[in-house]
Design a protein around this motif. Structure first.
Motif, PDB file in Angstrom:
ATOM      1  N   ALA A  18      32.289  60.115  39.078  1.00 53.69           N
ATOM      2  CA  ALA A  18      31.301  60.869  38.171  1.00 53.69           C
ATOM      3  C   ALA A  18      31.752  62.457  38.681  1.00 53.69           C
ATOM      4  O   ALA A  18      31.386  63.262  37.633  1.00 53.69           O
ATOM      5  N   ILE A  19      31.543  62.773  39.601  1.00 50.83           N
ATOM      6  CA  ILE A  19      31.735  63.998  40.282  1.00 50.83           C
ATOM      7  C   ILE A  19      33.116  64.500  40.341  1.00 50.83           C
ATOM      8  O   ILE A  19      33.570  65.535  39.729  1.00 50.83           O
ATOM      9  N   ALA A  20      33.937  63.687  40.810  1.00 50.45           N
ATOM     10  CA  ALA A  20      35.436  64.185  41.117  1.00 50.45           C
ATOM     11  C   ALA A  20      36.184  64.289  39.946  1.00 50.45           C
ATOM     12  O   ALA A  20      36.903  65.201  39.750  1.00 50.45           O
ATOM     13  N   LEU A  21      36.112  63.496  39.050  1.00 50.85           N
ATOM     14  CA  LEU A  21      36.981  63.446  37.822  1.00 50.85           C
ATOM     15  C   LEU A  21      36.780  64.626  36.765  1.00 50.85           C
ATOM     16  O   LEU A  21      37.478  65.516  36.416  1.00 50.85           O
ATOM     17  N   PRO A  22      35.434  64.992  36.502  1.00 52.64           N
ATOM     18  CA  PRO A  22      35.383  66.117  35.635  1.00 52.64           C
ATOM     19  C   PRO A  22      35.589  67.468  36.505  1.00 52.64           C
ATOM     20  O   PRO A  22      36.294  68.282  35.870  1.00 52.64           O
ATOM     21  N   VAL A  23      35.127  67.466  37.588  1.00 49.71           N
ATOM     22  CA  VAL A  23      35.807  68.624  38.177  1.00 49.71           C
ATOM     23  C   VAL A  23      37.243  68.927  38.652  1.00 49.71           C
ATOM     24  O   VAL A  23      37.801  70.106  38.588  1.00 49.71           O
ATOM     25  N   ALA A  24      37.809  67.801  38.993  1.00 51.53           N
ATOM     26  CA  ALA A  24      39.151  67.878  39.084  1.00 51.53           C
ATOM     27  C   ALA A  24      40.020  68.193  37.522  1.00 51.53           C
ATOM     28  O   ALA A  24      41.158  68.930  37.824  1.00 51.53           O
ATOM     29  N   LEU A  25      39.402  67.473  36.566  1.00 53.91           N
ATOM     30  CA  LEU A  25      39.987  68.114  35.417  1.00 53.91           C
ATOM     31  C   LEU A  25      39.847  69.595  35.081  1.00 53.91           C
ATOM     32  O   LEU A  25      40.904  70.291  34.699  1.00 53.91           O
ATOM     33  N   LEU A  26      38.622  70.090  35.417  1.00 58.72           N
ATOM     34  CA  LEU A  26      38.506  71.568  35.322  1.00 58.72           C
ATOM     35  C   LEU A  26      39.310  72.353  36.149  1.00 58.72           C
ATOM     36  O   LEU A  26      40.033  73.306  35.728  1.00 58.72           O
ATOM     37  N   VAL A  83      40.567  53.354  49.370  1.00 54.97           N
ATOM     38  CA  VAL A  83      41.698  52.872  48.621  1.00 54.97           C
ATOM     39  C   VAL A  83      41.575  53.725  47.392  1.00 54.97           C
ATOM     40  O   VAL A  83      42.580  54.438  46.611  1.00 54.97           O
ATOM     41  N   THR A  84      40.333  53.964  46.563  1.00 59.15           N
ATOM     42  CA  THR A  84      40.166  54.329  45.120  1.00 59.15           C
ATOM     43  C   THR A  84      40.501  55.882  45.427  1.00 59.15           C
ATOM     44  O   THR A  84      41.213  56.442  44.497  1.00 59.15           O
ATOM     45  N   VAL A  85      39.767  56.564  46.504  1.00 60.47           N
ATOM     46  CA  VAL A  85      39.730  58.211  46.478  1.00 60.47           C
ATOM     47  C   VAL A  85      41.350  58.530  46.945  1.00 60.47           C
ATOM     48  O   VAL A  85      41.778  59.335  46.416  1.00 60.47           O
ATOM     49  N   LEU A  86      42.118  57.493  47.773  1.00 60.57           N
ATOM     50  CA  LEU A  86      43.311  57.793  47.926  1.00 60.57           C
ATOM     51  C   LEU A  86      44.288  57.780  46.793  1.00 60.57           C
ATOM     52  O   LEU A  86      45.000  58.691  46.352  1.00 60.57           O
ATOM     53  N   GLY A  87      43.909  56.796  45.795  1.00 61.38           N
ATOM     54  CA  GLY A  87      44.814  56.617  44.545  1.00 61.38           C
ATOM     55  C   GLY A  87      44.728  57.774  43.678  1.00 61.38           C
ATOM     56  O   GLY A  87      45.535  58.260  43.015  1.00 61.38           O
ATOM     57  N   LEU A  88      43.516  58.238  43.577  1.00 58.65           N
ATOM     58  CA  LEU A  88      42.893  59.257  43.063  1.00 58.65           C
ATOM     59  C   LEU A  88      43.680  60.515  43.219  1.00 58.65           C
ATOM     60  O   LEU A  88      44.033  61.425  42.437  1.00 58.65           O
ATOM     61  N   GLY A  89      43.238  60.948  44.489  1.00 59.82           N
ATOM     62  CA  GLY A  89      44.027  62.201  44.731  1.00 59.82           C
ATOM     63  C   GLY A  89      45.247  62.291  44.854  1.00 59.82           C
ATOM     64  O   GLY A  89      46.056  63.327  44.460  1.00 59.82           O
ATOM     65  N   LEU A  90      46.112  61.353  45.211  1.00 57.76           N
ATOM     66  CA  LEU A  90      47.759  61.497  45.340  1.00 57.76           C
ATOM     67  C   LEU A  90      48.289  61.443  43.898  1.00 57.76           C
ATOM     68  O   LEU A  90      49.233  61.874  43.566  1.00 57.76           O
ATOM     69  N   VAL A 107      37.920  65.695  45.163  1.00 60.05           N
ATOM     70  CA  VAL A 107      37.907  64.259  44.854  1.00 60.05           C
ATOM     71  C   VAL A 107      37.105  63.515  46.179  1.00 60.05           C
ATOM     72  O   VAL A 107      36.345  62.747  45.963  1.00 60.05           O
ATOM     73  N   PHE A 108      37.558  64.095  47.384  1.00 58.48           N
ATOM     74  CA  PHE A 108      36.969  63.545  48.563  1.00 58.48           C
ATOM     75  C   PHE A 108      35.454  63.880  48.658  1.00 58.48           C
ATOM     76  O   PHE A 108      34.785  63.301  49.111  1.00 58.48           O
ATOM     77  N   SER A 109      35.042  65.237  48.111  1.00 60.27           N
ATOM     78  CA  SER A 109      33.820  65.645  48.313  1.00 60.27           C
ATOM     79  C   SER A 109      32.864  64.904  47.536  1.00 60.27           C
ATOM     80  O   SER A 109      31.687  64.635  47.768  1.00 60.27           O
ATOM     81  N   GLY A 110      33.486  64.305  46.397  1.00 61.16           N
ATOM     82  CA  GLY A 110      32.619  63.445  45.406  1.00 61.16           C
ATOM     83  C   GLY A 110      32.372  62.336  46.408  1.00 61.16           C
ATOM     84  O   GLY A 110      31.110  61.901  45.819  1.00 61.16           O
ATOM     85  N   PHE A 111      32.964  61.805  47.007  1.00 60.24           N
ATOM     86  CA  PHE A 111      32.536  60.610  47.817  1.00 60.24           C
ATOM     87  C   PHE A 111      31.540  60.902  49.041  1.00 60.24           C
ATOM     88  O   PHE A 111      30.792  60.139  49.485  1.00 60.24           O
ATOM     89  N   VAL A 112      31.667  62.255  49.419  1.00 58.52           N
ATOM     90  CA  VAL A 112      30.577  62.458  50.126  1.00 58.52           C
ATOM     91  C   VAL A 112      29.124  62.530  49.540  1.00 58.52           C
ATOM     92  O   VAL A 112      28.248  62.285  50.411  1.00 58.52           O
TER      93      VAL A 112
END
Length: 747
Positions: A203-211, A258-265, A683-688
Motif C-alpha cells: 500500500a505504501i510502496a506501489l503508489p509512491v513508486a508509481l509517482l 520474496v515479494t519485495v525482491l520481485g517488486l523491486g527488480l 519499495v523496501f522502506s514500505g516494508f520497514v
C-alpha cells in the motif's frame, strides 16, 4: 541486429496482444491459487515459524526426539491476573467454563490449580499460581492424535472460550484480566502479521513508486508498464512460495522477502527497458520527421525501436538478472531450510521479473506506439512542465551526471579516498555484531503473545519452558547425576528435576539470564556440549539453535562466496572483456555491503532508531537476515554495476576514450540508476513500516544498501577508480582476450 534479444523483440512486436493476454492469464491464476486459495489453502495457510533450525544438527535432532515422544498435543494457556485462585466464588464461577472447555472435540485435558486435589494447597499447583498470588493459569491441551482441520477448529474454539473466561469471573473478581497464549497462537500471530505487513508494504510502496516513475518518464502511460510487470512478478512470487511449501517448511518471513525482491527488480528492469525504448524511439522518429499524431499498427519505427531496445537493454537486463540470481542462489548451498526456501523462491521470482521485462513490457510498448515519444498531458501543467523536463529527459548527452563525473575525474584520488573513508566509517559498527535466532521476540511490542510470554516469565517461572533443554539417552540415575552436575555449573540459576521421555531423560536448564539466546545462555550450551558423560547427550533451545545455525553458515559460507564470486567474475568478463573491471566490482561491492551492514547493526542491534522505526531491540541481528541481506544486497549492487558498465562499455567499443566513456556512460545511465534506486528504496522502506521485526530489518538493510550503492559507490567511487585506472580498466591477458572474442555476448 541479429542477436537473440533482437529476435525476441521482433517476435514480441509481431504478437503483442498474445504476450499480454498470456501474462494476464498467468497472473490471475497465480493470485487465485496462492492468494485466494481456490485449490484449498492460500500460501499464508502453509507458512510456519519459530527459531530457524538446521536439519541434521544436534538441536534439530533433540527437537525431533521430543516431538516424537510427546504424549499430548498442542496446548493453549490462559494467564489470569487480578484474581486470587482461593478467593471466594472463583472455583464455582470457573467450573462451568472448565466443563465447556473439556467438551470441545479434541481436548484431552483442562488443568488449573483449582481442579487439583486440595486445590492451591497441592504442591503440584505451585507452577500454576502467580508469584504474587494474584493470578493463575488455565492450561488446555489437545489429544496427541488431533491434527489438520480438527486441530485448527479445536484450537479456535478453545481460544474463544478462554478469552471469554475473565468476563465470567468478573462478578466474583472485578479486577480480573486475562491473556491467552501458546505456541499455536504465536505461529498464527507471526503468519498473520506477515500478511498484514505485506499489505502495508504494498500500500505504501506501489503508489509512491508509481509517482517516482511518473517523474522519471514524464507521464502515467510509461510509468504503468514497469508496474504491470511488478504486479505479475508478485503473483508469480506468491505461487513460487506456495509450491515450495509442499517441498519444505517455509518460514513466514519468506513471503515478504520474496515479494519485495520481485517488486523491486521488476520495476528496475521495466524502468531500464522503457527508458531505452523512449531513447530509441526519439532517435527514429526524429529521423523520419516527427512522432506523428496517432499510433499505427505495424508502425515500422515502433517495431524497430522495440528491436533495438531488446538488443541493448534486453541484454543488460538479462546480465543483471543472472548476476542477481547467482548471488541469491548462493543461499541454496546452506543447510537451514529458511535460507534454501528464500534462495529457491527468490531465484524463481527473478526469472519471472526477467520474463516480464523481456516479453510483457515490450508488448505493452508496442501497444503504446509513438505516444511515449510525445509530451504527456502532465507536461502541459505549468508547475510540472519544468520538473518533468529535467527528470524525464532521455536525449541530452550532457547533464547533471556528466558534470558530476567531470568533477570526479578532475580529482579522482581525493574522491576515491573520501568515499572509502565514508564507507569505512559506516561499516565500523560491524566490529561488535551479535547474531540472534529469535522466535516470538520478532512480534511487535504490544502483541498479545509478547505480553503473554513476559507474564509467564515474570509470574510463572516454573511453568515457562526452560531456555535450555538437555536430552540424554541414559538411566534416570545417570540423568539425576548429570542434573546435579549442571546445577553447579557457572551461570546456571536452576535445573528442573529430570523427567522420563520415552527411553530418554529430559533435563531443563535455566541460565542466570533473562535472555534465552544471549551470550550467557550460549556459553552454558557450549559448556554442556563439551561434557563427555559416557552416554549420548543432545542440547536444544533457542541458544542451541543459534549456535548450530551460525556453525552451519560458517561451514558453507566459503563455498557460497566462492561460487558467487567466480560466477560474477565470469559474467562480467564475458560482458566487458576485462579482468580488472570484474575484480574492482567485487571489491567495491564488498565495501558497499559492509557499510550497509554497519548501519543495520547501529540501528537495530544498538537500537538507535527504535523509537522512530517502532521496534524493540533484541540485542543482535537475526542470523538468517545477515545471510540474506548479504546475498540480496550484493546482487542488487551488481544489478546497478551492470547497468552502468553496459553503457560505458558500449561507448568505449564505439570509439570513445576511457574517460569520455565513463563520463557519458554515467550521464546516460545515471538517471536510470538513480531512479531505479529511488524506487527500490521506496519499495523496501514500505516494508520497514510493517511491524514484524525481521521484515523491518530486511527492508531497512536493503534500502540502506541500495542508497549507499547508488550514491557513494556508483556515482563517486566507480567513476573515480575507473578514472585512476584509465585504459587499464579494459586489460586482460592475451589468452583471455582471444577467449572473449569467441564467447562474448555483445550488442
Amino acid at each position: 541486429m541479429t542477436n537473440v534479444f533482437a529476435r525476441l523483440g521482433r517476435a514480441v512486436a509481431r504478437r503483442p496482444r498474445t504476450a499480454v493476454l498470456v501474462w494476464v492469464l498467468l497472473a490471475v491464476v497465480a493470485y487465485l491459487v496462492a492468494g485466494v486459495g481456490v485449490t484449498g489453502q492460500t500460501v499464508f495457510d502453509r507458512l510456519s515459524t519459530g527459531a530457524p533450525a538446521v536439519p541434521g544438527s544436534e538441536s534439530d535432532a533433540a527437537d525431533a526426539i521430543l516431538a516424537g515422544s510427546a504424549q499430548g498435543g498442542a496446548s493453549v494457556t490462559l494467564a489470569l491476573s487480578g484474581v486470587a485462585p482461593a478467593a471466594a466464588g472463583v472455583a464455582e464461577a470457573l467450573a462451568p467454563q472448565r466443563d465447556r472447555l473439556a467438551a470441545v472435540a479434541g481436548v484431552g485435558s483442562v488443568i488449573d490449580p483449582l481442579v487439583l486435589p486440595g486445590g492451591v494447597a497441592n504442591p503440584a499447583a505451585a507452577p500454576l499460581v502467580a508469584r504474587d498470588g494474584h493470578g493463575f493459569l488455565v492450561v488446555v491441551e489437545l489429544r496427541a492424535g488431533v491434527v489438520g482441520e480438527a486441530k485448527t477448529t479445536a484450537l479456535h474454539d478453545v481460544e474463544g472460550l478462554l478469552r471469554d473466561t475473565p468476563s465470567l469471573l468478573r462478578p466474583v473478581a472485578p479486577q480480573v484480566t486475562g491473556v491467552v497464549g501458546g505456541t499455536p497462537l504465536i505461529v498464527d500471530a507471526i503468519t498473520g502479521q506477515v500478511e498484514k505487513d505485506l499489505r502495508t508494504g504494498e500500500a505504501i510502496a506501489l503508489p509512491v513508486a508509481l509517482l517516482v516513475m511518473v517523474l522519471v518518464f514524464g507521464g502515467f502511460l510509461a510509468a504503468a508498464m514497469p508496474m504491470a510487470g511488478a504486479l505479475a512478478s508478485i503473483a508469480g512470487g506468491l505461487a513460487a512460495v506456495l509450491g515450495l511449501s509442499y517441498v519444505m517448511d517455509v518460514d513466514a518471513s519468506v513471503v515478504n522477502v520474496v515479494t519485495v525482491l520481485g517488486l523491486g527488480l521488476s520495476i528496475d528492469y521495466g524502468l531500464l527497458v522503457v527508458s531505452r525504448y523512449r531513447e530509441e524511439l526519439h532517435r527514429l522518429t526524429d529521423a523520419d520527421g516527427g512522432v506523428g499524431s496517432r499510433r499505427r499498427r505495424g508502425d515500422g519505427a515502433v517495431a524497430e525501436a522495440v528491436e533495438r531496445t531488446m538488443a541493448t537493454a534486453g541484454r543488460t537486463v538479462t546480465f543483471s538478472a543472472l548476476t542477481v540470481a547467482i548471488s541469491i542462489a548462493g543461499l541454496l548451498v546452506f543447510r537451514p531450510d529458511i535460507l534454501r526456501a528464500i534462495g529457491g523462491a527468490a531465484v524463481a521470482v527473478i526469472v519471472i521479473a526477467l520474463a516480464t521485462a523481456l516479453t510483457l513490457v515490450p508488448a505493452l510498448l508496442v501497444w503504446s506506439g509513438r505516444r511515449l515519444a510525445r509530451p504527456s498531458v502532465l507536461a502541459r501543467v505549468p508547475v510540472l512542465r519544468g520538473v518533468l523536463a529535467r527528470t524525464s529527459d532521455v536525449q541530452s548527452e550532457e547533464g547533471a551526471f556528466s558534470r558530476l563525473a567531470g568533477r570526479v575525474q578532475r580529482r579522482p584520488w581525493w574522491v576515491m579516498g573520501g568515499a572509502l573513508a565514508l564507507l569505512a566509517l559506516l561499516a565500523a559498527p560491524l566490529t561488535h555484531l551479535e547474531l540472534r535466532n529469535s522466535g516470538a521476540e520478532l512480534l511487535p511490542r504490544g502483541s498479545d503473545q509478547v505480553t503473554f510470554l513476559r507474564q509467564l516469565a515474570d509470574q510463572y517461572p516454573s511453568a515457562a519452558a526452560p531456555a535450555i533443554t538437555v536430552l540424554v539417552q541414559a538411566s534416570m540415575e545417570q540423568g539425576t547425576a548429570l542434573a546435579a552436575t549442571l546445577a553447579h555449573s557457572p551461570h546456571v540459576r536452576s535445573v528442573d528435576p529430570p523427567a522420563a521421555v520415552g527411553s530418554y531423560v529430559q533435563i531443563g536448564v535455566r541460565p542466570d539470564t533473562a535472555d534465552p539466546a544471549g551470550a550467557v545462555a550460549r556459553d552454558v550450551v557450549t559448556e554442556i556440549r563439551a561434557m563427555r558423560p559416557g552416554y549420548p547427550v543432545w542440547v536444544t533451545g533457542q541458544a542451541a539453535h543459534e549456535l548450530d545455525f551460525q556453525k552451519a553458515l560458517a561451514q558453507r559460507a566459503w563455498i557460497a562466496g566462492g561460487i558467487v564470486a567466480l560466477a560474477t567474475l565470469v559474467l562480467l568478463f564475458l560482458m566487458t572483456g576485462s579482468v580488472v573491471v570484474p575484480l574492482k566490482a567485487l571489491l567495491t561491492n564488498v565495501l558497499s555491503l559492509s557499510a550497509s551492514l554497519g548501519v543495520l547493526v547501529w540501528t537495530f542491534q544498538d537500537g538507535h532508531l527504535s523509537g522512530l522505526l517502532g521496534f524493540t531491540s533484541v540485542g543482535g541481528i537475526e542470523t538468517y537476515v545477515l545471510a540474506l541481506v548479504v546475498a540480496f544486497a550484493f546482487g542488487l549492487a551488481m544489478d546497478y554495476e551492470v547497468f552502468l558498465l553496459s553503457r560505458i562499455k558500449e561507448l568505449y567499443d564505439g570509439g570513445a576514450t576511457s574517460d569520455d566513456a565513463v563520463r557519458l556512460g554515467l550521464q546516460r545511465s545515471g538517471r536510470i540508476i538513480t531512479s531505479a534506486a529511488a524506487i527500490v528504496i521506496v519499495v523496501f522502506s514500505g516494508f520497514v513500516a510493517g511491524r514484524l521485526l525481521v521484515i523491518k530489518e530486511v527492508g531497512f538493510a536493503l534500502a540502506v544498501a541500495v542508497l549507499v550503492d547508488a550514491t557513494v559507490v556508483r556515482v563517486l567511487l566507480v567513476p573515480a577508480t575507473m578514472t585512476v585506472l584509465g585504459r587499464w580498466n579494459w586489460w586482460a591477458p592475451a589468452p583471455l582476450r582471444r577467449l572473449h572474442e569467441r564467447l562474448a555476448i555483445t550488442h
